[in-house]
Motif scaffolding. Sequence first.
Motif, PDB file in Angstrom:
ATOM      1  N   ILE A   1       2.560  21.243  37.545  1.00 16.25           N
ATOM      2  CA  ILE A   1       3.458  22.050  37.190  1.00 16.25           C
ATOM      3  C   ILE A   1       3.839  22.107  35.600  1.00 16.25           C
ATOM      4  N   LYS A   2       3.786  23.287  35.041  1.00 14.05           N
ATOM      5  CA  LYS A   2       4.158  23.469  33.345  1.00 14.05           C
ATOM      6  C   LYS A   2       5.124  24.160  33.421  1.00 14.05           C
ATOM      7  N   LEU A   3       6.303  23.633  32.786  1.00 11.83           N
ATOM      8  CA  LEU A   3       7.487  24.498  32.424  1.00 11.83           C
ATOM      9  C   LEU A   3       7.565  25.222  30.917  1.00 11.83           C
ATOM     10  N   HIS A   4       7.946  26.304  30.868  1.00 13.14           N
ATOM     11  CA  HIS A   4       8.218  26.882  29.550  1.00 13.14           C
ATOM     12  C   HIS A   4       9.570  27.439  29.745  1.00 13.14           C
ATOM     13  N   ASP A   5      10.543  26.492  29.329  1.00 13.77           N
ATOM     14  CA  ASP A   5      12.002  26.513  29.358  1.00 13.77           C
ATOM     15  C   ASP A   5      12.395  27.765  28.860  1.00 13.77           C
ATOM     16  N   GLN A   6      12.153  27.769  27.252  1.00  9.95           N
ATOM     17  CA  GLN A   6      12.449  29.071  26.629  1.00  9.95           C
ATOM     18  C   GLN A   6      12.269  30.624  27.099  1.00  9.95           C
ATOM     19  N   GLN A   7      11.090  30.558  27.864  1.00  6.85           N
ATOM     20  CA  GLN A   7      10.739  31.762  28.431  1.00  6.85           C
ATOM     21  C   GLN A   7      11.085  31.944  29.874  1.00  6.85           C
ATOM     22  N   ASN A   8      11.752  30.907  30.531  1.00 10.34           N
ATOM     23  CA  ASN A   8      11.847  30.973  31.790  1.00 10.34           C
ATOM     24  C   ASN A   8      10.784  31.387  32.825  1.00 10.34           C
ATOM     25  N   VAL A   9       9.805  30.560  32.339  1.00 10.30           N
ATOM     26  CA  VAL A   9       8.492  30.661  33.196  1.00 10.30           C
ATOM     27  C   VAL A   9       7.588  29.328  33.504  1.00 10.30           C
ATOM     28  N   ALA A  10       7.140  29.269  34.474  1.00 10.75           N
ATOM     29  CA  ALA A  10       6.379  28.190  34.825  1.00 10.75           C
ATOM     30  C   ALA A  10       5.053  28.469  35.428  1.00 10.75           C
ATOM     31  N   PHE A  11       4.191  27.445  34.986  1.00 12.27           N
ATOM     32  CA  PHE A  11       2.693  27.628  35.546  1.00 12.27           C
ATOM     33  C   PHE A  11       2.473  26.706  36.559  1.00 12.27           C
ATOM     34  N   VAL A  12       2.062  26.938  37.837  1.00 10.94           N
ATOM     35  CA  VAL A  12       1.805  26.048  38.832  1.00 10.94           C
ATOM     36  C   VAL A  12       0.414  26.039  39.164  1.00 10.94           C
ATOM     37  N   TYR A  13      -0.332  24.980  38.901  1.00 11.64           N
ATOM     38  CA  TYR A  13      -1.889  24.818  39.092  1.00 11.64           C
ATOM     39  C   TYR A  13      -2.271  24.391  40.314  1.00 11.64           C
ATOM     40  N   VAL A  14      -2.994  24.886  41.384  1.00 14.43           N
ATOM     41  CA  VAL A  14      -3.406  24.443  42.703  1.00 14.43           C
ATOM     42  C   VAL A  14      -4.600  24.481  42.960  1.00 14.43           C
ATOM     43  N   PRO A  15      -5.609  23.269  42.821  1.00 19.33           N
ATOM     44  CA  PRO A  15      -6.714  23.358  43.232  1.00 19.33           C
ATOM     45  C   PRO A  15      -7.061  23.695  44.622  1.00 19.33           C
ATOM     46  N   LEU A  16      -7.924  24.842  44.830  1.00 24.20           N
ATOM     47  CA  LEU A  16      -7.998  25.151  46.330  1.00 24.20           C
ATOM     48  C   LEU A  16      -9.163  24.466  47.174  1.00 24.20           C
ATOM     49  N   VAL A  17      -8.677  24.208  48.226  1.00 26.55           N
ATOM     50  CA  VAL A  17      -9.723  23.655  49.189  1.00 26.55           C
ATOM     51  C   VAL A  17     -10.825  24.581  49.057  1.00 26.55           C
TER      52      VAL A  17
ATOM     53  N   ALA B   1       8.336  33.336  37.501  1.00 28.90           N
ATOM     54  CA  ALA B   1       9.371  33.927  36.383  1.00 28.90           C
ATOM     55  C   ALA B   1      10.726  33.918  37.237  1.00 28.90           C
ATOM     56  N   ALA B   2      11.686  33.419  36.629  1.00 35.09           N
ATOM     57  CA  ALA B   2      13.158  33.191  37.249  1.00 35.09           C
ATOM     58  C   ALA B   2      14.130  33.430  35.962  1.00 35.09           C
ATOM     59  N   ASP B   3      15.233  34.082  36.511  1.00 35.73           N
ATOM     60  CA  ASP B   3      16.416  34.163  35.605  1.00 35.73           C
ATOM     61  C   ASP B   3      16.601  32.786  34.593  1.00 35.73           C
ATOM     62  N   ASP B   4      16.455  31.613  35.315  1.00 29.59           N
ATOM     63  CA  ASP B   4      16.807  30.656  34.911  1.00 29.59           C
ATOM     64  C   ASP B   4      15.663  29.552  35.333  1.00 29.59           C
ATOM     65  N   ILE B   5      14.724  28.976  34.787  1.00 27.93           N
ATOM     66  CA  ILE B   5      13.593  28.288  35.617  1.00 27.93           C
ATOM     67  C   ILE B   5      14.237  26.922  35.964  1.00 27.93           C
ATOM     68  N   ASN B   6      15.169  26.531  35.115  1.00 26.87           N
ATOM     69  CA  ASN B   6      15.729  25.221  35.568  1.00 26.87           C
ATOM     70  C   ASN B   6      16.968  25.117  36.658  1.00 26.87           C
ATOM     71  N   ALA B   7      17.241  26.423  36.980  1.00 28.32           N
ATOM     72  CA  ALA B   7      18.054  26.316  38.185  1.00 28.32           C
ATOM     73  C   ALA B   7      17.952  25.506  39.414  1.00 28.32           C
ATOM     74  N   PRO B   8      18.902  25.019  39.821  1.00 30.14           N
ATOM     75  CA  PRO B   8      18.534  23.776  41.012  1.00 30.14           C
ATOM     76  C   PRO B   8      17.692  24.437  41.971  1.00 30.14           C
ATOM     77  N   GLU B   9      18.211  25.690  42.464  1.00 25.50           N
ATOM     78  CA  GLU B   9      17.102  26.267  43.689  1.00 25.50           C
ATOM     79  C   GLU B   9      15.893  26.528  43.280  1.00 25.50           C
ATOM     80  N   VAL B  10      15.587  26.768  41.833  1.00 30.69           N
ATOM     81  CA  VAL B  10      14.257  27.180  41.460  1.00 30.69           C
ATOM     82  C   VAL B  10      13.458  25.685  41.515  1.00 30.69           C
ATOM     83  N   LYS B  11      14.026  24.811  40.743  1.00 33.34           N
ATOM     84  CA  LYS B  11      13.541  23.462  40.929  1.00 33.34           C
ATOM     85  C   LYS B  11      13.070  22.928  42.189  1.00 33.34           C
ATOM     86  N   ALA B  12      14.111  23.087  43.120  1.00 34.20           N
ATOM     87  CA  ALA B  12      13.978  22.910  44.263  1.00 34.20           C
ATOM     88  C   ALA B  12      12.657  23.543  45.168  1.00 34.20           C
TER      89      ALA B  12
END
Length: 752
Positions: free
Chosen positions: A473-489, A441-452
């Motif tokens: 990675i699934k972005l929800h631009d309107q809510q400024n939330v991203a879901f990152v799915y990481v399969p664990l070893v 969750a970020a103030d702006d999920i599409n901000a350059p530093e967030v994307k980086a």
Amino acid sequence: MGNGESRVRGLAARAGGWSARHRWAAVGIWVLFVVLAMGLGSAAGRVDVGDSDQLKGETHTAARIIEDAGIEEPASETVLIQAKDDSGPRATDAAFRAAVDAVVAAVEKTGEVTDVTSPYESDTISKDGRSALVQFDVRGDSDTAGERVEPVLNAVADAQQDHESLRIEEIGGASMMKTFDDAFGDDFKKAEYSAVPVALGILLIAFGALVAALLPVALAITAIMATMGLMGLVSHFQPMSDTANSVMLLVGLAVGVDYCLFYLRREREERAAGRDARTALRIAAATSGRAIVVSGVTVCVAMAGMLFTGLAEFEAMGLASLMVVAVAMVGSVTVLPALLSLLGERVEKGRMPFLRRRRTSGSTESRFWSAVLKRVLAKPVLAVVVATGALLAVAAPAIGMKTQNLTLDQEFGDSLPIVQTYNRVNDAFPGGSEPAEVVVAADDINAPEVKAALAEFRERAVSSGASRGPVEIKLHDQQNVAFVYVPLVGGSDQDRAGESLELLRDEVRPATLGEVDGLEAPITGQVAGNKDFNDQLVGSVVPVFAFVVVFAFLVMLLSFRSLTVAITSIVLNLLSVGAAYGILVAVFQHGWGASLVGAEGVGAIITWLPLFLFVILFGLSTDYHVFVVSRIREARLRGRSTRDAVQHGVVTTAGVVTSAAIIMVAVFGIFGTLSMQSMKQMGVGLAAAVLIDATIIRGVLLPAVMSLLGERNWYLPKWLHRMPDLTHDETPEAVVAAAPSSSRDEGDRVPV
């Protein structure tokens, strides 16, 4: 001793007396209470524990972010397409591609799915090229997705028929929900519903009369019905759950039947000894009624221990159990005396010819337990050594107890096809069936530093060794939330997957997402939820144990005004719980006799069970202890020596304790027959503990210890004499002597 009125100043005696005099009013008030509780509860509806309430820590933070953002996460599904053997087609072959296209087209055609992703788009192809995943979401609410997934499952099954050289199988939240509901939902409900007729059958054998057998069941059922209504009202302050409902039913049936059984058997015993119905009822109210109140309060205290876990599910179970015990206790000392007064001799109606019991001159002593007690009291030191040694030996395996949240194959074995699919997905894509989920969750999920930071996190998750990818990675631009799915070893290996999770949380996240100011990135998912649950549960063990033991000790101390009785009750209860732990570990972890209960290959105890069993067993064990010690104390007050009082108290209560224990063992044993290992462990643990408690503890160890202690059983230091006096003289003679003269009519002329 004081005057007669002070001798029967107990709450149970007063309540029983009032109910017997105002029997229709007492019955009417009880019926009104049950109806009102059910009606108000139904009108209010039940609020269930939500995802954000389940746990504290990162799992809670992630659920809160999702909830605040108003994002509805759909139920995700996966179709595994896999060559059946090494000679089968690979993902690059035309036949394999044709199968993938067929699956994509088939599931889209159902209209029940969205976001269908081909493995050629998402790079979900195994390294050996034998396996690939088609992924999609089920439309609508994820909580009810299992009800809508059947057309999709049918479409996948049709695709399998058309491509026999490949294995095409579906797995996911919705399909697992449906499979488990179909396979075990009805099974679980049947177990709950069969508990009542089982209890009724045992009571029929115990009493030999239909009316007498129906009374305890009727009391337990009405107490459960009232509590279900109260749960609806209370859920608006403390959310409830289906699990809490099931536990409430089990506990309510156990204590409701027990309390009524204690009361009814004492009333019948006094009548068999020559007392008239009214006097017998007064004696039962002042003796068994008091034991019920002491037991009920202690059980409620034990159940309240669950409120200290901080886990919403445990808090719901604890509060629901506490309420049903309180309701059953109140019903036992109010409406039960009224019903017995109304029925009179008709309580013997419906006698079973083949169960007709011989009436004696009033003796209720068990021949079997008389024989056992004779040997125990002849050599009490030997009895204590042998019984304690046996219990410690049974408890010994508990030292190496391994607890964990059971994996799918541990919980259900290989009996379900979906379990085999789960294992195949984990083998081909480690962690793919249960990936970690990073909620950013970020103030702006599409901000350059967030994307980086997101891109760097994705790269480091793999390079660190925590995951083998693919990281989605699934972005929800309107809510400024991203879901990152990481399969664990580590996949289904919880220890290895836990290490991968710690790597993500402690190293990868701080070095990437943690560098962005104002950004939240809690990591949740199945493995994370299990870890957070375990951490919180372990942290609550000491306060829960301390609360239950200390307050149970205080209740026993105040109720019996004996430091010795309070200490021995705690020690004996702990021995009972320890033995139950040992049996659980021996059967389910070490596999000793596991085939007898269908538990081969489990290898661990489910995480929540030890604490749950401690609280439940500590409470239920008090039932028998209070009942037996109360009878011993009563005999002592009547002038018997401690040794004689012990023998009299144990052998006269043996019948009712045995009947109550058989009912509990049978009811809990039903849950031990279920296919779910967690329910099987709970049922076996409870049944074993109750059996041990009613036999070795109450039949051998308790009388042997009390015989050795002699008059020291009633020891109370002078500095404790200022405590509130919650005892009263429980002898029948004291009850009869204290009865108002107006109630001593012709029928009461009994020599005392």
